[in-house]
Write a protein that holds these residues in place. Sequence first.
Motif, PDB file in Angstrom:
ATOM      1  N   GLN A  48       5.025   6.867   1.888  1.00 22.32           N
ATOM      2  CA  GLN A  48       4.983   5.686   3.032  1.00 22.32           C
ATOM      3  C   GLN A  48       4.992   4.385   1.878  1.00 22.32           C
ATOM      4  OE1 GLN A  48       6.018   5.422   6.068  1.00 22.32           O
ATOM      5  NE2 GLN A  48       6.824   7.794   5.414  1.00 22.32           N
ATOM      6  N   TYR A  49       5.492   2.860   1.733  1.00 19.49           N
ATOM      7  CA  TYR A  49       5.700   2.153   1.063  1.00 19.49           C
ATOM      8  C   TYR A  49       5.310   1.039   2.835  1.00 19.49           C
ATOM      9  CZ  TYR A  49       7.413   3.954  -2.701  1.00 19.49           C
ATOM     10  OH  TYR A  49       7.271   4.939  -4.196  1.00 19.49           O
ATOM     11  N   GLU A  50       3.505   0.575   2.799  1.00 27.41           N
ATOM     12  CA  GLU A  50       3.050  -0.379   4.061  1.00 27.41           C
ATOM     13  C   GLU A  50       2.704  -1.562   3.294  1.00 27.41           C
ATOM     14  OE1 GLU A  50       3.252   0.727   6.707  1.00 27.41           O
ATOM     15  OE2 GLU A  50       3.638   2.869   6.692  1.00 27.41           O
ATOM     16  N   PRO A  51       3.482  -2.561   4.443  1.00 25.84           N
ATOM     17  CA  PRO A  51       3.495  -2.950   5.543  1.00 25.84           C
ATOM     18  C   PRO A  51       5.118  -2.220   5.641  1.00 25.84           C
ATOM     19  CG  PRO A  51       3.329  -4.851   5.195  1.00 25.84           C
ATOM     20  CD  PRO A  51       2.816  -3.912   3.370  1.00 25.84           C
ATOM     21  N   LYS A  52       5.773  -1.492   6.178  1.00 22.36           N
ATOM     22  CA  LYS A  52       7.244  -1.176   6.780  1.00 22.36           C
ATOM     23  C   LYS A  52       7.943  -1.212   5.678  1.00 22.36           C
ATOM     24  CE  LYS A  52       6.668  -1.447  10.931  1.00 22.36           C
ATOM     25  NZ  LYS A  52       6.362  -1.523  12.563  1.00 22.36           N
ATOM     26  N   VAL A  53       7.706  -1.373   3.943  1.00 18.92           N
ATOM     27  CA  VAL A  53       8.541  -1.508   3.226  1.00 18.92           C
ATOM     28  C   VAL A  53       9.358  -0.504   3.098  1.00 18.92           C
ATOM     29  CG1 VAL A  53       8.690  -2.179   1.018  1.00 18.92           C
ATOM     30  CG2 VAL A  53       6.994  -2.935   1.657  1.00 18.92           C
ATOM     31  N   GLY A  54       8.729   1.364   2.809  1.00 18.56           N
ATOM     32  CA  GLY A  54      10.291   2.087   2.422  1.00 18.56           C
ATOM     33  C   GLY A  54       9.400   3.571   2.813  1.00 18.56           C
ATOM     34  N   ASN A  55      10.437   4.151   2.379  1.00 18.44           N
ATOM     35  CA  ASN A  55      10.201   5.329   2.383  1.00 18.44           C
ATOM     36  C   ASN A  55      10.856   6.959   1.937  1.00 18.44           C
ATOM     37  OD1 ASN A  55      10.908   5.671   5.389  1.00 18.44           O
ATOM     38  ND2 ASN A  55      10.467   7.430   4.937  1.00 18.44           N
ATOM     39  N   ASN A 109       0.904  -1.536   0.123  1.00 19.63           N
ATOM     40  CA  ASN A 109       0.100  -0.028   0.136  1.00 19.63           C
ATOM     41  C   ASN A 109       0.564   1.627   0.091  1.00 19.63           C
ATOM     42  OD1 ASN A 109      -2.698  -0.989   0.068  1.00 19.63           O
ATOM     43  ND2 ASN A 109      -1.902  -1.705   2.236  1.00 19.63           N
ATOM     44  N   ILE A 110       0.900   2.163  -0.803  1.00 19.22           N
ATOM     45  CA  ILE A 110       1.254   3.452  -1.268  1.00 19.22           C
ATOM     46  C   ILE A 110       0.333   4.580  -0.982  1.00 19.22           C
ATOM     47  CG2 ILE A 110       3.111   4.736  -2.374  1.00 19.22           C
ATOM     48  CD1 ILE A 110       3.464   2.306  -4.247  1.00 19.22           C
ATOM     49  N   SER A 111       0.944   5.519  -0.092  1.00 24.92           N
ATOM     50  CA  SER A 111       0.879   6.378   0.141  1.00 24.92           C
ATOM     51  C   SER A 111       1.279   8.072   0.100  1.00 24.92           C
ATOM     52  CB  SER A 111      -0.249   6.400   1.814  1.00 24.92           C
ATOM     53  OG  SER A 111       0.198   6.776   2.585  1.00 24.92           O
ATOM     54  N   THR A 112       0.394   8.886   0.411  1.00 26.32           N
ATOM     55  CA  THR A 112       1.783  10.391   0.217  1.00 26.32           C
ATOM     56  C   THR A 112       0.554  11.050   1.308  1.00 26.32           C
ATOM     57  OG1 THR A 112       0.205  11.115  -1.258  1.00 26.32           O
ATOM     58  CG2 THR A 112       2.165  10.166  -2.082  1.00 26.32           C
ATOM     59  N   ASN A 113       1.645  12.033   1.443  1.00 19.71           N
ATOM     60  CA  ASN A 113       1.138  12.679   2.433  1.00 19.71           C
ATOM     61  C   ASN A 113       1.883  14.520   1.888  1.00 19.71           C
ATOM     62  OD1 ASN A 113       0.203  14.529   4.580  1.00 19.71           O
ATOM     63  ND2 ASN A 113       0.844  14.006   6.677  1.00 19.71           N
ATOM     64  N   LEU A 114       1.308  16.082   2.485  1.00 19.59           N
ATOM     65  CA  LEU A 114       2.584  16.776   1.662  1.00 19.59           C
ATOM     66  C   LEU A 114       1.491  17.844   3.155  1.00 19.59           C
ATOM     67  CD1 LEU A 114       3.631  18.586   0.254  1.00 19.59           C
ATOM     68  CD2 LEU A 114       2.011  19.006  -1.395  1.00 19.59           C
ATOM     69  N   LYS A 115       2.091  18.493   3.324  1.00 12.54           N
ATOM     70  CA  LYS A 115       1.723  19.486   4.656  1.00 12.54           C
ATOM     71  C   LYS A 115       3.140  20.674   4.835  1.00 12.54           C
ATOM     72  CE  LYS A 115       4.763  16.659   8.200  1.00 12.54           C
ATOM     73  NZ  LYS A 115       3.617  15.584   9.401  1.00 12.54           N
TER      74      LYS A 115
END
Length: 127
Positions: free
Chosen positions: A57-64, A24-30
């Motif tokens: 974020q690459y889940e589960p704990k694959v990388g970032n 699962n790949i998620s992006t966040n911008l703040k």
Amino acid sequence: MPIVGFNIDKILAEKKEIPKDKINISTNLKITEVSQDKLQLQKTEDILRFDFEFDVQYEPKVGNILIGGHILFLEDPKEIKNIMKEWKKDKKIDQKIMQQLFNAILIRCNIKALSLSQDVNLPPHLN
């Protein structure tokens, strides 16, 4: 008013483990901080500095992938006071300015994140 500077201050790309299942790949911008600064053009100008973080974020704990930086934004001095007042009070930024900032950040950081993901052998975050 215009964006007069875009700087990347921090880059982190890491692959923590080899994925065994679906990722699962998620992006966040703040926007992490807004401050007033000075810029020397023909005369010294008051500007706004918007610090940001773009995180993939690459889940589960694959990388970032983490890209941090700042944007310099030229604005009328009276408007700078209003923006700073609202940021200090509610941590909010006017929608028009936020749209300009996010567009500039996404254009630059998505390209950089794609390159970094290839460098550390992570899948691309864009579909």
